[in-house]
Write an enzyme that holds these catalytic residues in place. Structure first.
Site, PDB file in Angstrom:
ATOM      1  N   SER A  23       0.817  -1.199   0.000  1.00  0.00           N
ATOM      2  CA  SER A  23       0.000   0.000   0.000  1.00  0.00           C
ATOM      3  C   SER A  23       0.850   1.247   0.000  1.00  0.00           C
ATOM      4  CB  SER A  23      -0.895   0.017   1.242  1.00  0.00           C
ATOM      5  OG  SER A  23      -0.100  -0.068   2.412  1.00  0.00           O
ATOM      6  N   CYS A  24       0.216   2.340  -0.303  1.00  0.00           N
ATOM      7  CA  CYS A  24       0.771   3.676  -0.097  1.00  0.00           C
ATOM      8  C   CYS A  24      -0.415   4.607   0.117  1.00  0.00           C
ATOM      9  CB  CYS A  24       1.573   4.156  -1.306  1.00  0.00           C
ATOM     10  SG  CYS A  24       3.203   3.412  -1.480  1.00  0.00           S
ATOM     11  N   ASP A  25      -0.180   5.686   0.794  1.00  0.00           N
ATOM     12  CA  ASP A  25      -1.220   6.696   0.980  1.00  0.00           C
ATOM     13  C   ASP A  25      -0.604   8.076   0.861  1.00  0.00           C
ATOM     14  OD1 ASP A  25      -3.891   5.360   1.990  1.00  0.00           O
ATOM     15  OD2 ASP A  25      -2.255   4.287   2.969  1.00  0.00           O
ATOM     16  N   GLU A 110       1.377   6.206  -6.198  1.00  0.00           N
ATOM     17  CA  GLU A 110       0.789   4.984  -5.658  1.00  0.00           C
ATOM     18  C   GLU A 110       0.670   3.968  -6.787  1.00  0.00           C
ATOM     19  OE1 GLU A 110      -0.308   5.217  -2.442  1.00  0.00           O
ATOM     20  OE2 GLU A 110      -0.131   7.382  -2.239  1.00  0.00           O
ATOM     21  N   ASN A 205      -4.249   2.949  -3.156  1.00  0.00           N
ATOM     22  CA  ASN A 205      -3.971   2.091  -4.314  1.00  0.00           C
ATOM     23  C   ASN A 205      -5.253   1.745  -5.072  1.00  0.00           C
ATOM     24  OD1 ASN A 205      -1.888   1.096  -1.967  1.00  0.00           O
ATOM     25  ND2 ASN A 205      -0.933   1.373  -3.959  1.00  0.00           N
TER      26      ASN A 205
END
Length: 438
Positions: A23-25, A110, A205
């Protein structure tokens, strides 16, 4: 309330992203959501657990006409002048997960999967596009134009992980400057962009741009019609048309993080500061701060971009994993920035596994000095509850002092000499290492 809907037929290919959390945010807050006349940008870079993220600074440079620049996998045409940038990046590649430039432009990316198949052929990585956008733009809008033009010309593709088994995705981007922000979402060489002029916004994502499209690839809608994804009737929603019906595991998990991020921003609306974004990035209950067996938050960034052009932009980086147990250290663009080798990984030249063919057949130790010391501290904190509390308080105190100093700097009640500004990030890293060795 967070509303999520994905539509359209499953693309005709194998699941491009193996199971397991990833994940990334990214977050941005503009007035009136921000507590002051500031745009605040933040990002967690969530990557394979053992991957090292370094922080690197590149000054502005001039280049010969017709020159090329070697990105992670391919060469592209160089521009005659590149801007000064600071980047947080996985140490094995050319591009960056996130960063800023001397003009107050910030970009983060992302991974995302859509109906458009990913390409195993090596092209530009989304992380390459982050760096190219920062080096070549003086505003967020210009960075959108740079990234989308490069995407259309060179495409995106190639493995995004330092492993023999390819791990491939397309990208979404959050871009910000002192006045506005943009979201750019891609599917192969196709893209849609949305301008944000006020309030708060986050990305995870997944696709999130619906019918509110500010600009797009010239052939986007025609391509969707040719693929049978859109009838050509009614409003065109990038989210509805290009999202997968059956989302991969990691994208299903991203929905919950995306909604949690929205809710956290909403809870603090009107009072959002750099510290607010740091707290959100450190939130493990929501999954925004990732700490799983295979993936974790390997680096974090928060930037304060005052709308007053006379005030400096301040960029905070951890250069270490897990923001809940890391220190955000400030950096300001000034002449003659002091080289901070303690957060830069060793280089291996032509013997680097990313440069050998076939790629990634072996591993090398990319840990920089701060990463090594931080690892020792995390091990101690995990083994000893008393030490955990003591070390956590030391780290929090140091971060509070750094935040307070930067707040006073922007308020004009605190000043630093030119050399002190040039040494700022270096001095903070040195101090952090000393704290860990106490």
């Amino acid at each position: 309330m967070c509303l999520w809907r994905g539509r359209g037929e499953r693309d005709r290919m194998a699941d491009p992203c193996p199971c397991g959390p990833s994940s990334c945010d990214c977050f941005v807050s503009l007035p009136p959501a921000s507590a002051a006349r500031e745009v605040i940008f933040g990002k967690n870079s969530d990557r394979p657990r053992d991957e090292v993220q370094e922080v690197v600074y590149f000054p502005a440079r001039s280049h010969a006409k017709g020159a090329k620049v070697q990105c992670t996998y391919i060469e592209v045409d160089q521009v005659e002048k590149t801007h000064a940038v600071i980047l947080s990046r996985p140490a094995w590649l050319w591009g960056a997960e996130m960063g800023a430039n001397e003009h107050g432009v910030c970009i983060g990316n992302e991974g995302v999967w859509t109906k458009e198949p990913v390409a195993e052929e090596e092209a530009l990585l989304g992380m390459d596009l982050v760096r190219l956008g920062l080096e070549r733009s003086s505003s967020a809008q210009e960075a959108v134009q740079v990234i989308t033009a490069l995407l259309e010309r060179y495409g995106q593709g190639g493995s995004c992980k330092e492993e023999p088994t390819p791990f491939i995705y397309h990208n979404t981007f959050l871009l910000a400057d002192r006045t506005e922000a943009w979201v750019v979402e891609t599917a192969g060489r196709f893209w849609a962009a949305q301008r944000i002029r006020e309030g708060a916004r986050n990305i995870s994502n997944q696709l999130s741009i619906g019918t509110d499209i500010t600009s797009e690839h010239a052939g986007l809608r025609q391509h969707a019609r040719e693929q049978g994804w859109w009838s050509g009737q009614g409003a065109f929603s990038f989210l509805e048309v290009f999202s997968l019906t059956h989302q991969p595991v990691r994208m299903e998990a991203a929905k919950a993080r995306y909604c949690a991020g929205q809710q956290l921003l909403h809870q603090h609306s009107g009072q959002i500061t750099a510290e607010t974004i740091m707290t959100i990035l450190s939130d493990k209950a929501s999954g925004i701060c990732v700490d799983s067996e295979g993936f974790c938050t390997t680096g974090s960034m928060v930037s304060v971009l005052p709308q007053d052009p006379h005030l400096p932009c301040i960029h905070f980086f951890t250069a270490t994993p897990d923001p809940s147990r890391s220190i955000f250290k400030p950096f300001i663009f000034v002449p003659n920035v002091t080289f901070f080798h303690q957060v830069q990984s060793p280089t291996f030249g032509d013997k680097d596994p990313v440069r050998e063919t076939p790629r990634f057949q072996r591993q090398v130790d990319r840990r920089h000095n701060l990463y090594r010391e931080h690892q020792l501290v995390l091990d101690t904190m995990d083994r000893n509850e008393h030490e955990r509390q003591r070390l956590q308080e030391i780290m929090r105190k140091f971060q509070r002092q750094a935040l307070e100093a930067m707040k006073n700097l922007l308020a004009g009640s605190f000043t630093l000499k030119p050399q002190e500004l040039a040494d700022l990030f270096y001095d903070c890293v040195v101090t952090e290492i000393k704290l860990y060795k106490q």
